[in-house]
Design a protein around this motif. Structure first.
Motif, mmCIF file in Angstrom:
data_model
loop_
_atom_site.group_PDB
_atom_site.id
_atom_site.type_symbol
_atom_site.label_atom_id
_atom_site.label_comp_id
_atom_site.label_asym_id
_atom_site.label_seq_id
_atom_site.Cartn_x
_atom_site.Cartn_y
_atom_site.Cartn_z
ATOM 1 N N MET A 1 0.995 -1.229 0.012
ATOM 2 C CA MET A 1 -0.017 -0.102 0.154
ATOM 3 C C MET A 1 0.874 1.051 0.094
ATOM 4 O O MET A 1 2.039 1.243 0.554
ATOM 5 C CB MET A 1 -0.809 -0.019 1.468
ATOM 6 C CG MET A 1 -2.127 -0.915 1.206
ATOM 7 S SD MET A 1 -3.414 -0.239 0.259
ATOM 8 C CE MET A 1 -4.087 -2.025 -0.373
ATOM 9 N N ALA A 2 0.080 2.180 -0.602
ATOM 10 C CA ALA A 2 0.943 3.461 -0.708
ATOM 11 C C ALA A 2 0.773 4.496 0.353
ATOM 12 O O ALA A 2 -0.226 4.225 1.412
ATOM 13 C CB ALA A 2 0.498 4.259 -1.708
ATOM 14 N N LYS A 3 1.963 5.197 1.141
ATOM 15 C CA LYS A 3 1.729 6.218 2.252
ATOM 16 C C LYS A 3 1.029 7.377 1.623
ATOM 17 O O LYS A 3 1.580 7.769 0.552
ATOM 18 C CB LYS A 3 3.277 6.368 2.659
ATOM 19 C CG LYS A 3 3.587 5.013 3.615
ATOM 20 C CD LYS A 3 3.771 5.261 4.902
ATOM 21 C CE LYS A 3 4.554 4.103 5.587
ATOM 22 N NZ LYS A 3 3.940 4.213 6.982
ATOM 23 N N VAL A 4 0.497 7.919 2.424
ATOM 24 C CA VAL A 4 -0.079 9.282 2.080
ATOM 25 C C VAL A 4 0.283 10.094 3.510
ATOM 26 O O VAL A 4 0.126 9.654 4.471
ATOM 27 C CB VAL A 4 -1.426 9.469 1.930
ATOM 28 C CG1 VAL A 4 -1.712 8.636 0.521
ATOM 29 C CG2 VAL A 4 -2.459 8.724 2.853
ATOM 30 N N ILE A 5 0.109 11.447 3.150
ATOM 31 C CA ILE A 5 0.269 12.414 4.329
ATOM 32 C C ILE A 5 -1.094 13.213 4.303
ATOM 33 O O ILE A 5 -1.446 13.903 3.166
ATOM 34 C CB ILE A 5 1.309 13.547 3.988
ATOM 35 C CG1 ILE A 5 2.622 12.559 4.097
ATOM 36 C CG2 ILE A 5 1.352 14.430 5.296
ATOM 37 C CD1 ILE A 5 3.659 13.776 3.706
ATOM 38 N N GLU B 1 -0.722 4.410 5.970
ATOM 39 C CA GLU B 1 -0.743 3.848 4.754
ATOM 40 C C GLU B 1 -2.225 3.888 4.242
ATOM 41 O O GLU B 1 -3.336 4.021 4.983
ATOM 42 C CB GLU B 1 -0.646 2.142 5.232
ATOM 43 C CG GLU B 1 0.586 1.772 5.619
ATOM 44 C CD GLU B 1 1.447 1.332 4.369
ATOM 45 O OE1 GLU B 1 0.851 1.229 3.218
ATOM 46 O OE2 GLU B 1 2.696 1.659 4.610
ATOM 47 N N LEU B 2 -2.442 4.049 2.903
ATOM 48 C CA LEU B 2 -3.650 4.037 2.352
ATOM 49 C C LEU B 2 -4.325 2.821 2.187
ATOM 50 O O LEU B 2 -4.247 2.136 1.254
ATOM 51 C CB LEU B 2 -3.575 4.785 1.251
ATOM 52 C CG LEU B 2 -4.870 5.434 0.504
ATOM 53 C CD1 LEU B 2 -5.570 6.273 1.228
ATOM 54 C CD2 LEU B 2 -4.553 6.071 -1.110
ATOM 55 N N THR B 3 -5.158 2.407 3.138
ATOM 56 C CA THR B 3 -5.970 1.354 3.280
ATOM 57 C C THR B 3 -7.303 1.684 2.859
ATOM 58 O O THR B 3 -7.497 2.936 2.945
ATOM 59 C CB THR B 3 -5.902 0.632 4.552
ATOM 60 O OG1 THR B 3 -6.669 1.545 5.439
ATOM 61 C CG2 THR B 3 -4.498 0.323 5.340
ATOM 62 N N PRO B 4 -8.354 0.716 2.384
ATOM 63 C CA PRO B 4 -9.550 1.071 1.936
ATOM 64 C C PRO B 4 -10.254 1.639 3.153
ATOM 65 O O PRO B 4 -11.105 2.662 2.950
ATOM 66 C CB PRO B 4 -10.005 -0.334 1.558
ATOM 67 C CG PRO B 4 -9.021 -0.923 1.477
ATOM 68 C CD PRO B 4 -7.997 -0.592 2.044
ATOM 69 N N VAL C 1 -11.112 9.288 4.772
ATOM 70 C CA VAL C 1 -10.842 10.613 4.056
ATOM 71 C C VAL C 1 -12.001 11.137 3.222
ATOM 72 O O VAL C 1 -12.152 12.288 3.222
ATOM 73 C CB VAL C 1 -9.476 10.410 3.374
ATOM 74 C CG1 VAL C 1 -9.062 11.568 2.360
ATOM 75 C CG2 VAL C 1 -8.336 10.307 4.245
ATOM 76 N N ASN C 2 -12.632 10.256 2.344
ATOM 77 C CA ASN C 2 -13.523 10.727 1.619
ATOM 78 C C ASN C 2 -14.820 11.391 2.398
ATOM 79 O O ASN C 2 -15.371 12.341 1.782
ATOM 80 C CB ASN C 2 -14.010 9.350 0.760
ATOM 81 C CG ASN C 2 -14.969 9.839 -0.202
ATOM 82 O OD1 ASN C 2 -14.929 10.696 -1.124
ATOM 83 N ND2 ASN C 2 -16.121 8.809 -0.318
ATOM 84 N N LYS C 3 -15.220 11.078 3.577
ATOM 85 C CA LYS C 3 -16.135 11.475 4.248
ATOM 86 C C LYS C 3 -15.670 12.870 4.758
ATOM 87 O O LYS C 3 -16.577 13.632 4.914
ATOM 88 C CB LYS C 3 -16.382 10.563 5.644
ATOM 89 C CG LYS C 3 -16.772 9.309 5.280
ATOM 90 C CD LYS C 3 -18.501 9.515 4.632
ATOM 91 C CE LYS C 3 -19.038 8.125 4.379
ATOM 92 N NZ LYS C 3 -20.345 8.394 3.607
#
Length: 59
Positions: free
Chosen positions: A1-5, A38-41, A47-49
Motif C-alpha cells: 500500500m502507498a503512504k499518504v500525508i 498507509e492508504l488502506t480502504p 478521508v472521503n467523508k
C-alpha cells in the motif's frame, strides 16, 4: 500500500459529531496538523467523508 500525508486544513467547529470523530480517528484535531498513514480502504473511506476538511498528498 502507498503512504499518504493527510493534513487538516479546516476547522471542525460547526461540523456534525460524526465528522469530528472521523478527524480524531485519523489522528488530527488541529488545523495544519499532519499524519502519515498507509492508504488502506478504511483510511480512504474516512478521508472521503471529510475531504472538505483535509488535504491528501502522496508521501
Amino acid at each position: 500500500m502507498a503512504k499518504v500525508i493527510i493534513t487538516q486544513v479546516k476547522s471542525t467547529i460547526d461540523r456534525p459529531q460524526r465528522q469530528k470523530r472521523t478527524i480524531q480517528a485519523l489522528g488530527l484535531g488541529k488545523i495544519n496538523r499532519s499524519v502519515e498513514v498507509e492508504l488502506t480502504p478504511q483510511i480512504a473511506g474516512m478521508v472521503n467523508k471529510v475531504n472538505h476538511l483535509v488535504s491528501v498528498k502522496e508521501a
